[in-house]
Design a protein around this motif. Structure first.
Motif, mmCIF file in Angstrom:
data_model
loop_
_atom_site.group_PDB
_atom_site.id
_atom_site.type_symbol
_atom_site.label_atom_id
_atom_site.label_comp_id
_atom_site.label_asym_id
_atom_site.label_seq_id
_atom_site.Cartn_x
_atom_site.Cartn_y
_atom_site.Cartn_z
ATOM 1 N N GLU A 68 -9.322 35.432 -16.989
ATOM 2 C CA GLU A 68 -8.199 34.523 -17.210
ATOM 3 C C GLU A 68 -6.895 35.030 -16.602
ATOM 4 O OE1 GLU A 68 -8.094 33.961 -21.419
ATOM 5 O OE2 GLU A 68 -7.299 35.951 -21.827
ATOM 6 N N ASN A 69 -6.864 36.280 -16.181
ATOM 7 C CA ASN A 69 -5.666 36.845 -15.553
ATOM 8 C C ASN A 69 -5.666 36.687 -14.034
ATOM 9 O OD1 ASN A 69 -4.548 37.827 -18.017
ATOM 10 N ND2 ASN A 69 -6.075 39.444 -17.976
ATOM 11 N N HIS A 70 -6.631 35.955 -13.507
ATOM 12 C CA HIS A 70 -6.775 35.812 -12.062
ATOM 13 C C HIS A 70 -6.927 34.336 -11.703
ATOM 14 C CE1 HIS A 70 -7.123 40.147 -11.696
ATOM 15 N NE2 HIS A 70 -7.865 40.087 -12.785
ATOM 16 N N SER A 71 -6.780 34.049 -10.427
ATOM 17 C CA SER A 71 -6.995 32.684 -9.932
ATOM 18 C C SER A 71 -8.478 32.522 -9.634
ATOM 19 C CB SER A 71 -6.181 32.447 -8.660
ATOM 20 O OG SER A 71 -4.804 32.577 -8.941
ATOM 21 N N LEU A 72 -9.090 31.533 -10.284
ATOM 22 C CA LEU A 72 -10.533 31.333 -10.175
ATOM 23 C C LEU A 72 -10.843 30.078 -9.372
ATOM 24 C CD1 LEU A 72 -11.490 32.099 -13.888
ATOM 25 C CD2 LEU A 72 -11.426 33.691 -11.950
ATOM 26 N N LYS A 101 -9.026 28.191 -16.772
ATOM 27 C CA LYS A 101 -8.388 27.367 -15.759
ATOM 28 C C LYS A 101 -8.926 27.810 -14.404
ATOM 29 C CE LYS A 101 -4.069 26.560 -18.264
ATOM 30 N NZ LYS A 101 -4.737 25.893 -19.289
ATOM 31 N N LEU A 102 -9.432 26.844 -13.653
ATOM 32 C CA LEU A 102 -9.970 27.170 -12.337
ATOM 33 C C LEU A 102 -9.849 25.986 -11.411
ATOM 34 C CD1 LEU A 102 -12.998 25.689 -12.376
ATOM 35 C CD2 LEU A 102 -13.527 27.674 -13.759
ATOM 36 N N TYR A 103 -9.973 26.252 -10.121
ATOM 37 C CA TYR A 103 -9.966 25.200 -9.126
ATOM 38 C C TYR A 103 -11.398 24.946 -8.698
ATOM 39 C CZ TYR A 103 -9.215 22.453 -4.994
ATOM 40 O OH TYR A 103 -9.258 21.440 -4.080
ATOM 41 N N ARG A 104 -11.814 23.704 -8.794
ATOM 42 C CA ARG A 104 -13.180 23.337 -8.404
ATOM 43 C C ARG A 104 -13.192 22.737 -7.014
ATOM 44 N NH1 ARG A 104 -15.082 19.265 -12.602
ATOM 45 N NH2 ARG A 104 -16.892 19.158 -11.258
ATOM 46 N N PHE A 105 -13.924 23.375 -6.124
ATOM 47 C CA PHE A 105 -14.191 22.789 -4.817
ATOM 48 C C PHE A 105 -15.326 21.790 -4.986
ATOM 49 C CE2 PHE A 105 -12.312 26.878 -3.393
ATOM 50 C CZ PHE A 105 -11.328 26.373 -2.548
ATOM 51 N N LEU A 106 -15.783 21.220 -3.895
ATOM 52 C CA LEU A 106 -16.935 20.325 -3.934
ATOM 53 C C LEU A 106 -18.154 21.073 -4.444
ATOM 54 C CD1 LEU A 106 -16.492 18.656 -0.424
ATOM 55 C CD2 LEU A 106 -15.948 17.638 -2.649
ATOM 56 N N SER A 107 -19.156 20.366 -4.879
ATOM 57 C CA SER A 107 -20.396 21.042 -5.273
ATOM 58 C C SER A 107 -21.025 21.653 -4.025
ATOM 59 C CB SER A 107 -21.354 20.059 -5.952
ATOM 60 O OG SER A 107 -21.762 19.073 -5.043
ATOM 61 N N GLY A 108 -21.919 22.593 -4.244
ATOM 62 C CA GLY A 108 -22.542 23.306 -3.130
ATOM 63 C C GLY A 108 -23.171 22.402 -2.080
ATOM 64 N N PRO A 109 -24.006 21.440 -2.477
ATOM 65 C CA PRO A 109 -24.637 20.572 -1.481
ATOM 66 C C PRO A 109 -23.644 19.751 -0.656
ATOM 67 C CG PRO A 109 -25.743 20.361 -3.593
ATOM 68 C CD PRO A 109 -24.511 21.185 -3.829
ATOM 69 N N LEU A 110 -22.446 19.567 -1.178
ATOM 70 C CA LEU A 110 -21.434 18.787 -0.466
ATOM 71 C C LEU A 110 -20.465 19.657 0.326
ATOM 72 C CD1 LEU A 110 -20.650 16.110 -3.197
ATOM 73 C CD2 LEU A 110 -22.183 15.930 -1.227
ATOM 74 N N GLY A 111 -20.683 20.978 0.315
ATOM 75 C CA GLY A 111 -19.863 21.870 1.130
ATOM 76 C C GLY A 111 -18.910 22.774 0.386
ATOM 77 N N GLY A 112 -19.025 22.848 -0.934
ATOM 78 C CA GLY A 112 -18.122 23.702 -1.707
ATOM 79 C C GLY A 112 -18.179 25.165 -1.302
ATOM 80 N N ASP A 113 -19.379 25.648 -0.992
ATOM 81 C CA ASP A 113 -19.500 27.042 -0.553
ATOM 82 C C ASP A 113 -18.795 27.239 0.784
ATOM 83 O OD1 ASP A 113 -21.628 25.346 0.417
ATOM 84 O OD2 ASP A 113 -22.613 27.133 1.209
ATOM 85 N N GLN A 114 -18.808 26.228 1.629
ATOM 86 C CA GLN A 114 -18.112 26.327 2.911
ATOM 87 C C GLN A 114 -16.602 26.276 2.723
ATOM 88 O OE1 GLN A 114 -19.790 23.558 5.724
ATOM 89 N NE2 GLN A 114 -21.871 24.246 5.272
ATOM 90 N N GLN A 115 -16.146 25.539 1.732
ATOM 91 C CA GLN A 115 -14.718 25.535 1.425
ATOM 92 C C GLN A 115 -14.270 26.924 0.966
ATOM 93 O OE1 GLN A 115 -15.051 22.000 -1.236
ATOM 94 N NE2 GLN A 115 -13.221 21.296 -0.154
ATOM 95 N N ILE A 116 -15.086 27.565 0.156
ATOM 96 C CA ILE A 116 -14.779 28.927 -0.267
ATOM 97 C C ILE A 116 -14.811 29.848 0.947
ATOM 98 C CG2 ILE A 116 -15.646 30.906 -1.599
ATOM 99 C CD1 ILE A 116 -16.409 28.808 -3.794
ATOM 100 N N GLY A 117 -15.798 29.650 1.819
ATOM 101 C CA GLY A 117 -15.874 30.438 3.048
ATOM 102 C C GLY A 117 -14.623 30.310 3.903
#
Length: 131
Positions: free
Chosen positions: A27-31, A48-64
């Motif tokens: 909770e002390n970091h940006s998730l 509290k966190l920021y949700r990218f797209l789900s994995g099949p829709l490219g969320g892992d690529q957004q994190i990348g």
């Protein structure tokens, strides 16, 4: 620190349990998470966190892309090496980016715990020195 949390389907429960166990540290970091993993984490922890797209829709690529922009400090990607499904995020591209940019990447609970404990103790501050 910016921390990404990703989990294959069969590891989502493990990720939820991990975030429950280490909520006080996290909770002390940006998730940042992929969509479904983030939804389950929020339901269980109210972190509290920021949700990218789900994995099949490219969320892992957004994190990348955040890794490539030097805006991610740590990634925990609990993967299922035995029964990962074609629709699940592919760790190879993300692993390559983490290696190129020297970003710590945990792919199992053992490594994830070591990184979180290092983060808690202040021993994971090498990024502050580099940046």
């Amino acid at each position: 620190m910016n921390i990404a949390l990703i989990a294959h389907d069969k590891k989502k429960k493990d990720m939820v349990n991990f975030t429950i166990a280490y909520k006080k540290i996290l909770e002390n970091h940006s998730l940042f998470t992929t969509g479904t993993t983030g939804k389950r984490i929020i339901e269980a922890t109210n972190l509290k966190l920021y949700r990218f797209l789900s994995g099949p829709l490219g969320g892992d690529q957004q994190i990348g892309s955040k890794v490539a922009e030097n805006k991610m400090d740590l990634i925990i990607f609990l993967r299922d090496p035995l029964t990962a499904q074609p629709h699940e995020p592919d760790i190879l591209a993300l692993m390559r980016l983490c290696d190129v940019h020297n970003i710590p990447l945990a792919t199992n609970l053992g490594t994830a715990e070591i990184l979180i404990k290092a983060l808690e103790s202040g021993n994971l501050n090498w990024r502050n020195i580099i940046d």
